[in-house]
Scaffold this motif. Structure first.
Motif, PDB file in Angstrom:
ATOM      1  N   PRO A  45      34.874  17.740  69.908  1.00 34.38           N
ATOM      2  CA  PRO A  45      35.558  18.127  71.151  1.00 34.38           C
ATOM      3  C   PRO A  45      34.627  18.209  72.345  1.00 34.38           C
ATOM      4  O   PRO A  45      35.051  17.959  73.482  1.00 34.38           O
ATOM      5  CB  PRO A  45      36.143  19.513  70.805  1.00 34.38           C
ATOM      6  N   LEU A  46      33.359  18.562  72.118  1.00 35.21           N
ATOM      7  CA  LEU A  46      32.393  18.605  73.219  1.00 35.21           C
ATOM      8  C   LEU A  46      32.146  17.205  73.758  1.00 35.21           C
ATOM      9  O   LEU A  46      32.130  16.980  74.980  1.00 35.21           O
ATOM     10  CB  LEU A  46      31.090  19.238  72.732  1.00 35.21           C
ATOM     11  N   GLU A  47      31.963  16.254  72.865  1.00 33.60           N
ATOM     12  CA  GLU A  47      31.769  14.864  73.287  1.00 33.60           C
ATOM     13  C   GLU A  47      32.994  14.357  74.049  1.00 33.60           C
ATOM     14  O   GLU A  47      32.866  13.696  75.088  1.00 33.60           O
ATOM     15  CB  GLU A  47      31.505  13.985  72.064  1.00 33.60           C
ATOM     16  N   GLN A  48      34.187  14.683  73.536  1.00 33.43           N
ATOM     17  CA  GLN A  48      35.422  14.214  74.156  1.00 33.43           C
ATOM     18  C   GLN A  48      35.617  14.830  75.536  1.00 33.43           C
ATOM     19  O   GLN A  48      36.028  14.145  76.480  1.00 33.43           O
ATOM     20  CB  GLN A  48      36.614  14.565  73.265  1.00 33.43           C
ATOM     21  N   ALA A  49      35.312  16.122  75.670  1.00 32.84           N
ATOM     22  CA  ALA A  49      35.501  16.805  76.953  1.00 32.84           C
ATOM     23  C   ALA A  49      34.614  16.198  78.029  1.00 32.84           C
ATOM     24  O   ALA A  49      35.068  15.958  79.162  1.00 32.84           O
ATOM     25  CB  ALA A  49      35.212  18.298  76.801  1.00 32.84           C
ATOM     26  N   LEU A  50      33.358  15.946  77.722  1.00 31.13           N
ATOM     27  CA  LEU A  50      32.449  15.349  78.707  1.00 31.13           C
ATOM     28  C   LEU A  50      32.903  13.941  79.075  1.00 31.13           C
ATOM     29  O   LEU A  50      32.856  13.547  80.246  1.00 31.13           O
ATOM     30  CB  LEU A  50      31.028  15.319  78.163  1.00 31.13           C
ATOM     31  N   ASP A  51      33.358  13.185  78.088  1.00 31.58           N
ATOM     32  CA  ASP A  51      33.824  11.824  78.350  1.00 31.58           C
ATOM     33  C   ASP A  51      35.047  11.835  79.262  1.00 31.58           C
ATOM     34  O   ASP A  51      35.128  11.072  80.227  1.00 31.58           O
ATOM     35  CB  ASP A  51      34.140  11.131  77.019  1.00 31.58           C
ATOM     36  N   ASP A  52      35.996  12.725  78.978  1.00 32.85           N
ATOM     37  CA  ASP A  52      37.214  12.794  79.791  1.00 32.85           C
ATOM     38  C   ASP A  52      36.924  13.275  81.213  1.00 32.85           C
ATOM     39  O   ASP A  52      37.647  12.935  82.151  1.00 32.85           O
ATOM     40  CB  ASP A  52      38.233  13.737  79.136  1.00 32.85           C
ATOM     41  N   ALA A  53      35.873  14.070  81.373  1.00 33.12           N
ATOM     42  CA  ALA A  53      35.522  14.597  82.696  1.00 33.12           C
ATOM     43  C   ALA A  53      34.632  13.642  83.481  1.00 33.12           C
ATOM     44  O   ALA A  53      34.239  13.945  84.616  1.00 33.12           O
ATOM     45  CB  ALA A  53      34.809  15.942  82.561  1.00 33.12           C
ATOM     46  N   ASP A  54      34.324  12.485  82.889  1.00 34.42           N
ATOM     47  CA  ASP A  54      33.404  11.533  83.513  1.00 34.42           C
ATOM     48  C   ASP A  54      32.063  12.193  83.816  1.00 34.42           C
ATOM     49  O   ASP A  54      31.466  11.985  84.871  1.00 34.42           O
ATOM     50  CB  ASP A  54      33.990  10.941  84.807  1.00 34.42           C
ATOM     51  N   ARG A  55      31.603  13.001  82.884  1.00 35.03           N
ATOM     52  CA  ARG A  55      30.315  13.668  83.008  1.00 35.03           C
ATOM     53  C   ARG A  55      29.438  13.285  81.822  1.00 35.03           C
ATOM     54  O   ARG A  55      29.942  12.984  80.733  1.00 35.03           O
ATOM     55  CB  ARG A  55      30.468  15.202  83.047  1.00 35.03           C
TER      56      ARG A  55
END
Length: 533
Positions: free
Chosen positions: A293-303
């Motif tokens: 989920p950490l990887e996914q959250a950063l990816d979705d936030a374009d960060r």
């Protein structure tokens, strides 16, 4: 007497807490057992009456079939618990936990509490949020607001910290759920960029890993299957949880219980040593699962990890050193572990309850007059006293503003397979409404499929399909004649609502996408084609 205070509640999977603003301070309230955290456990006595919290926890080993735990994992689902022929859904069980918190708070205050802010995982669906609201209403609260757990933690973290233009990752790993949010924080403004999580992963899964490890040793050494007996399993669960907690600070722990229980008339005893190395070995797959989920959250936030200023660890499960190390290794940032990671969410809820409205009186004069602006206060001083020595400034508390944005573009698929966007990525939730007009592609077409996608690819099939529904009852007409108005709207909870109607006829339909937004091809006659917007 009704209190004007709003209770902040962290309704957790394994433990729940409550907090209030007292003067200028936010504090956890103790329950009637003198503890700041209440186990989210409900047990039913022989009369069928619910017992909640520590008393229910203590009853569990002897009454496992009458005890309900981790109910939060089933909130919003078609799930029931049956006790003595009575059926309870997750909202009704959750209401018992909330009712105890409410009663204990009222006992402390000596006043009735009718308003609350209850925290929920940021990725909760519409059904899960509705069920949580229903639970609070059943518990006796008249006014209920929901707040995302990571946002609550961020608010408590930023309280009096004067954070400016900071990218904050909140990694909230509790007893039963994992929640990750990426936020931009500037003073008292919190903009939620994206959320991700896993509502079936938490500290209880690490307890289960210890239980499985110990049970295998007991079966090997004593030839008994302790997991097959409810009472033995309940006793072993409590021991496993204590062992996990011990290993957060020590390198090894002793699991000793002369009387774990009886099986087939034989006493089962436990005498095992568990080291941190073994514990981390048997839970390695869980830690990897907790990283996704950490990887996914950063990816979705374009960060990327280079954009992160602060990583805030929240929830009791972040006390495990291996979790701290894994998050630090991935992000490249030394995470901040709050002093009380299992209490910060409740405190954030209380702060939000107290500060989410504009302050009406910011300045007061010793003569008794009050003013809501500095200029008004100064004008009074100049006219009445000709000096500011006779006035005093009331402590200025800014309004907390929580902003959510649409994390991925939302739209539908048109005839050529392209993705037609109605709400663009990055749109503030308060402005997240889009309407476009479509028409039929075949003569006498009476139905139209409305497919809902999110993503950024020009081709709809390359994006994520969220849901679909079929608009029926379109009057027969030549292709291109009917005008179908389609509207996407995201509500304050981040839930997408889609409506479609024939502008010149009676056909209409709607859909609520049961997913927080913060595919297959349709049948013949189901394509949509854009007319204009």
């Amino acid at each position: 007497m009704v209190s004007e205070k709003v209770l902040g509640i962290d309704l957790g999977t394994t433990n729940s807490g409550m907090a209030l603003i007292e003067g200028d301070d936010v504090q956890m309230l103790q329950n009637n057992e003198g503890e700041p955290l209440t186990p989210s456990v409900v047990s039913f006595d022989d009369a069928g009456d619910p017992v909640v919290g520590r008393r229910a926890e203590n009853r569990a080993p002897a009454n496992p079939d009458r005890t309900v735990r981790t109910i939060k994992r089933h909130v919003g689902e078609d799930y029931t618990v049956e006790i003595d022929g009575e059926t309870y859904d997750p909202a009704e069980i959750s209401a018992e936990i909330l009712r105890k918190l409410k009663d204990d708070a009222e006992s402390y205050l000596g006043e009735q509490v009718t308003e609350t802010v209850v925290t929920v995982p940021a990725y909760f669906t519409a059904d899960q949020k509705k069920a949580t609201r229903r639970a609070a209403k059943l518990a006796g609260f008249r006014e209920v607001k929901l707040l995302n757990e990571p946002t609550a933690a961020a608010i408590a973290h930023g309280y009096d910290a004067d954070l400016a233009d900071e990218t904050l990752v909140v990694y909230d790993f509790g007893g039963g759920t994992l929640d990750v949010s990426v936020l931009d924080v500037d003073g008292d403004t919190f903009t939620i960029l994206t959320t991700s999580g896993d509502n079936h992963l938490g500290g209880t899964d690490f307890d289960e890993a210890i239980m499985d490890h110990v049970a295998a040793a007991l079966e090997r050494d004593q030839g008994v299957d302790v997991l097959a007996d409810d009472e033995l399993r309940a006793n072993l669960r409590a021991i496993a949880e204590d062992a996990k907690i011990d290993l957060s600070t020590g390198e090894e722990t002793e699991l000793i219980e002369p009387l774990l229980g009886q099986l087939d008339g034989e006493i089962v005893e436990l005498d095992e040593t568990l080291t941190r190395d073994i514990f981390e070995s048997i839970t390695e797959d869980l830690r990897e699962q907790a990283l996704a989920p950490l990887e996914q959250a950063l990816d979705d936030a374009d960060r990327t990890t280079r954009d992160i200023d602060t990583v805030l660890l929240v929830g009791g499960s972040t006390r495990m050193p291996a979790i701290q190390d894994r998050v630090a290794e991935y992000t490249g940032v030394d995470p901040e572990l709050t002093f009380e990671p299992d209490k910060i969410v409740a405190k954030g809820a209380a702060l939000y309850a107290a500060k989410s409205g504009a302050v009406e009186e910011q300045y007061a004069c010793t003569c008794g007059e009050t003013f809501d602006t500095r200029d008004g206060f100064q004008d009074h001083l100049d006219a009445a006293h000709a000096t500011d020595e006779h006035g005093e400034k009331v402590e200025e508390r800014g309004e907390i503003t929580v902003k959510s944005i649409v994390t991925r573009s939302l739209g539908t698929r048109v005839k050529d397979g392209s993705f037609n966007v109605l709400i663009e990525k990055g749109t503030p939730i308060t402005e997240a409404t889009g309407t476009k007009y479509y028409t039929t592609t075949k003569d006498d077409q009476t139905i139209m499929a409305i497919d809902v996608y999110q993503g950024e690819h020009e081709q709809a099939r390359e994006n994520e399909k969220l849901d679909e529904f079929t608009l029926t009852g379109i009057p027969e007409a030549p292709a291109g004649k009917p005008t179908i108005e389609v509207t996407f709207r995201v509500d304050d909870d981040g839930i997408l609502h889609v409506t479609a109607e024939d502008v010149d006829g009676d056909a209409e339909g709607s859909l609520t996408v049961e997913q927080n937004v913060t595919g297959t091809s349709p049948d013949d006659g189901g394509d949509t084609a854009e007319v204009g917007s």
